[in-house]
Design a protein around this motif. Structure first.
Motif, PDB file in Angstrom:
ATOM      1  N   ARG A   1       0.834  -1.212   0.000  1.00  0.00           N
ATOM      2  CA  ARG A   1       0.000   0.000   0.000  1.00  0.00           C
ATOM      3  C   ARG A   1       0.866   1.258   0.000  1.00  0.00           C
ATOM      4  N   LYS A   2       1.998   1.217   0.703  1.00  0.00           N
ATOM      5  CA  LYS A   2       2.898   2.372   0.713  1.00  0.00           C
ATOM      6  C   LYS A   2       3.420   2.656  -0.691  1.00  0.00           C
ATOM      7  N   GLN A   3       3.834   1.595  -1.381  1.00  0.00           N
ATOM      8  CA  GLN A   3       4.351   1.758  -2.736  1.00  0.00           C
ATOM      9  C   GLN A   3       3.277   2.308  -3.665  1.00  0.00           C
ATOM     10  N   GLN A   4       2.039   1.809  -3.501  1.00  0.00           N
ATOM     11  CA  GLN A   4       0.941   2.281  -4.326  1.00  0.00           C
ATOM     12  C   GLN A   4       0.657   3.756  -4.090  1.00  0.00           C
ATOM     13  N   LEU A   5       0.676   4.191  -2.830  1.00  0.00           N
ATOM     14  CA  LEU A   5       0.421   5.592  -2.497  1.00  0.00           C
ATOM     15  C   LEU A   5       1.527   6.493  -3.038  1.00  0.00           C
ATOM     16  N   LEU A   6       2.783   6.079  -2.864  1.00  0.00           N
ATOM     17  CA  LEU A   6       3.891   6.902  -3.366  1.00  0.00           C
ATOM     18  C   LEU A   6       3.864   7.004  -4.883  1.00  0.00           C
ATOM     19  N   GLU A   7       3.466   5.936  -5.559  1.00  0.00           N
ATOM     20  CA  GLU A   7       3.354   5.993  -7.022  1.00  0.00           C
ATOM     21  C   GLU A   7       2.239   6.940  -7.448  1.00  0.00           C
ATOM     22  N   ASP A   8       1.138   6.959  -6.676  1.00  0.00           N
ATOM     23  CA  ASP A   8       0.051   7.895  -6.995  1.00  0.00           C
ATOM     24  C   ASP A   8       0.510   9.343  -6.818  1.00  0.00           C
ATOM     25  N   ILE A   9       1.410   9.583  -5.855  1.00  0.00           N
ATOM     26  CA  ILE A   9       1.873  10.946  -5.587  1.00  0.00           C
ATOM     27  C   ILE A   9       3.034  11.340  -6.496  1.00  0.00           C
ATOM     28  N   LEU A  10       4.015  10.431  -6.656  1.00  0.00           N
ATOM     29  CA  LEU A  10       5.269  10.774  -7.325  1.00  0.00           C
ATOM     30  C   LEU A  10       5.404  10.185  -8.725  1.00  0.00           C
ATOM     31  N   GLY A  11       4.498   9.306  -9.103  1.00  0.00           N
ATOM     32  CA  GLY A  11       4.692   8.591 -10.370  1.00  0.00           C
ATOM     33  C   GLY A  11       5.684   7.460 -10.157  1.00  0.00           C
ATOM     34  N   ASN A  12       6.664   7.367 -11.019  1.00  0.00           N
ATOM     35  CA  ASN A  12       7.698   6.333 -10.845  1.00  0.00           C
ATOM     36  C   ASN A  12       8.555   6.670  -9.623  1.00  0.00           C
ATOM     37  N   THR A  13       8.572   5.757  -8.668  1.00  0.00           N
ATOM     38  CA  THR A  13       9.294   6.025  -7.423  1.00  0.00           C
ATOM     39  C   THR A  13      10.732   5.528  -7.511  1.00  0.00           C
TER      40      THR A  13
END
Length: 678
Positions: free
Chosen positions: A545-557
């Motif tokens: 879920r953390k990875q999904q949220l960061l991708e929604d905010i930053l795009g490619n993390t």
């Protein structure tokens, strides 16, 4: 401000210490032993006496003796209550004893620091939304003690307001760290602080599950994911597999020793099953389990999980490497059409055909009749299922007692029982007739919450059914309950039994009572939905879920983007705190008393009497009197009164009532001077 560690504790600080002591100890009462609670209560009452001047602080020798005696006693009972519980009790006692012997501000700061540790322990033990909100308030109250040390003349309301602002200002930083920092496995966050267990047991006797029907406790919640083939299921499809019982001694079903040994070695061997073909239908869902303090987990057949702390046992169960000591969210994939064990090893076949010798002779004879009349195993199984509808059997939560020949008594005498009775009898008949069979316990059904799209499964939904191994088909589910009380399987527990005589009978304050009142049930559903979202997005906020949220905010993390995101976020948080601290305020807001006084001076300047820079209030009053005594005597009288009241409010000590009266008089004079014609 420089610390004065040797200062005497102010009365305002003593008040906040009393409030803090009660609010910090209350969330941990369930972890404290009776004598720890007693000592804490005595210390609290003693401190109340000190606050009101009735008693003095105890001698340090007495406090030291109590502390040593408490530590020694805890070391003796640590094995009984658990090491962590013993440490929590030791910290509670240290907090309480330090609380009554403190005399100076340095002692206050020690008590406050220990208070923060106790709040953290309470958070580890219970992370529900309600408890978290309560602990935030407790944190603010504990902070009030520190604030009162530096602002001992401030009102209590002002102390709490300042503390609440500090806590609220810290939340953005806490949220940032929660989102960005690596997630630890949820099972490692909270050690076992309690030993009581709830729910199903790894042993099953005839009356065990009927006892669970008295419980209104939540077992777990389930939400099917958006990309799953389904979002809801009919009640008859909701068989939540938990335990498989293969060992029977004539009265009690147990897990077989081979499975118990595998569970003990799970951490080293990490058992996994082969995933079915991708072409098969798959259900993806998230389970939020309540704390059971046990290691077994829940899933629909055939269940798989990729969580690192969950292993897949050969009896098609999910198993955790550590007890579930806190609410836990995990993801599961189920393949409902997959075959369970197309081949059966001789060892497993032998286990699931074994029966104790020389018991239940009538049931053995009945099984032999089924063998003669139905040679094919599958036909025989259906015939045995139909037997329960052909004979006058009755489904009840309160079956009569059974004798030593339990299966015979049930099948031929009482013919009244709950799910465990029917499942046990069916497995006995199947094994005696030559069909490998075993008993499965878990939960059946679920209460659907349409507002948040999830199922709630309660302890009273506990159920037992059977599995028979059929050549070419593997393990097949057979549930005799469906033959006796089909509404229990099709429509759920509440469609079969009266809640008032089952799970609500001894639970007068259960929230499930709200079902009787639509508007109260609506409120209950809304609150339950909020708690569910909290469990999913906070307690279940794992690496995925953390990875999904960061991708929604930053795009490619990547590491660079995450570092930039953290720096920007920290900068914004720092700017916000600086703003509220007044760093960017160029000019302080003038005192309202001074503002009113300056406005009247400006009015008087319009008639020729100006106040010089730096001129005192008394000097300017004298100047106005000399200049305007003849031409404006009433103005001089009012201005003199106005100036004297201003000086009294600014510089003279007075009671709260006197200040309130003077302030009212000052405002009245201001309005007269401000708007009267000059």
């Amino acid at each position: 401000m420089q610390d004065n560690f040797d200062s005497i504790i102010s009365r305002n600080t003593l008040f906040w210490l009393l409030v803090t002591n009660a609010t910090i100890l209350f969330p941990l009462y369930s972890n404290a032993t009776i004598w720890s609670i007693g000592i804490c209560a005595i210390c609290f009452v003693w401190r109340v006496g000190i606050y009101y001047g009735k008693v003095s602080a105890p001698p340090k020798l007495l406090v030291t003796t109590l502390a040593l005696a408490s530590a020694g006693t805890l070391s003796l009972v640590a094995s009984q209550i658990g090491t962590l519980n013993a440490l929590v009790n030791l910290l509670l006692l240290g907090y309480a004893l330090k609380y009554i012997e403190m005399r100076q501000q340095r002692d206050v700061k020690v008590v406050v620091l220990v208070g923060y540790f106790l709040i953290a322990f309470a958070m580890l033990d219970n992370q529900s939304m309600l408890n978290t909100g309560g602990l935030l308030i407790v944190t603010a109250i504990n902070t009030c003690v520190l604030i009162s040390v530096y602002q001992d003349q401030a009102k209590r309301k002002a102390n709490f307001s300042f503390a609440a602002k500090l806590v609220l200002q810290s939340l953005p930083l806490a949220i940032l760290l929660f989102v960005v920092f690596p997630r630890l496995g949820p099972l490692w966050l909270s050690p076992n602080m309690r030993t009581a267990q709830t729910g199903l047991s790894n042993e099953l006797s005839f009356g065990d599950i009927s006892q669970l029907t008295r419980s209104d406790k939540l077992a777990f919640r389930v939400s099917f994911e958006a990309d799953s083939a389904i979002r809801t299921l009919p009640n008859e499809a909701l068989y939540w597999r938990t335990l498989v019982m293969e060992d029977y001694d004539g009265s009690t079903w147990r897990q077989h020793p081979s499975i118990l040994q595998l569970q003990q070695r799970a951490f080293r061997q990490k058992p996994r099953r082969d995933l079915p073909s991708d072409s098969e239908p798959k259900w993806s869902y998230t389970i939020i389990s309540e704390a059971s303090h046990k290691k077994w987990m829940y899933g629909l057949d055939q269940a798989f999980s990729q969580e690192s702390y969950i292993y897949e046992l050969p009896d098609f169960r999910l198993f955790s490497i550590r007890p579930i000591d806190q609410r836990l969210s995990y993801r599961v994939q189920s393949y409902p059409n997959s075959v369970l064990d197309t081949q059966l090893s001789p060892e497993i076949r032998k286990i699931n055909l074994s029966l104790p010798e020389d018991i239940n002779p009538e049931s053995r004879a009945l099984a032999e009749q089924f063998v003669r009349s139905h040679p094919k195993p599958l036909d025989r199984a259906y015939a045995m299922m139909n037997y329960f509808t052909e004979q006058p059997f009755f489904y009840t939560l309160k079956p009569p007692r059974l004798g030593s020949e339990q299966i015979d008594d049930f099948l031929f005498e009482n013919r009244a029982g709950f799910c465990a009775h029917y499942a046990s009898a069916f497995v006995f008949l199947a094994r005696q007739s030559g069909i490998p069979a075993r008993l499965v316990s878990g939960y059946q059904g679920g209460e659907y919450n349409a507002k948040a799209n999830y199922y709630s499964v309660y302890q009273y939904m506990a159920h037992a059914w059977t599995e028979l191994w059929i050549e070419g088909k593997g393990w097949q589910r057979f549930d005799p309950t469906a033959m006796i009380a089909p509404e229990r399987i099709l429509d759920g527990f509440d469609a079969t039994f009266d809640s008032q005589s089952s799970y609500l009978e001894f639970n007068n304050f259960s929230p499930l009572r709200m079902k009787q009142y639509p508007w109260l049930n609506e409120i209950h559903q809304q609150i339950a939905s909020l708690d569910f979202y909290w469990s999913v997005w906070v307690l279940g906020f794992d690496e995925g879920r953390k990875q999904q949220l960061l991708e929604d905010i930053l795009g490619n993390t990547n590491t660079t983007r995450i570092i930039i995101f953290m720096l920007v976020s920290l900068s914004l948080i720092g700017l916000m705190i600086a703003y509220y601290a007044g760093v960017f305020t160029r000019h302080s807001t003038p005192d309202v008393l001074v503002k009113y006084y300056n406005r009247i001076c400006q009015r008087i300047a319009k008639i020729g009497v100006k106040r010089d820079k730096g001129q005192t209030t008394a000097d300017f009053t004298h100047t106005v009197t000399q200049a305007l005594q003849v031409s404006h005597p009433e103005l001089v009288r009012q201005f003199t009164d106005f100036s004297n009241t201003f000086e009294a409010l600014k510089y003279q000590p007075m009671t709260e009532l006197e200040r309130k009266q003077r302030l009212t008089h000052y405002r009245r004079l201001y309005l007269r001077l401000r708007f009267q014609s000059i």
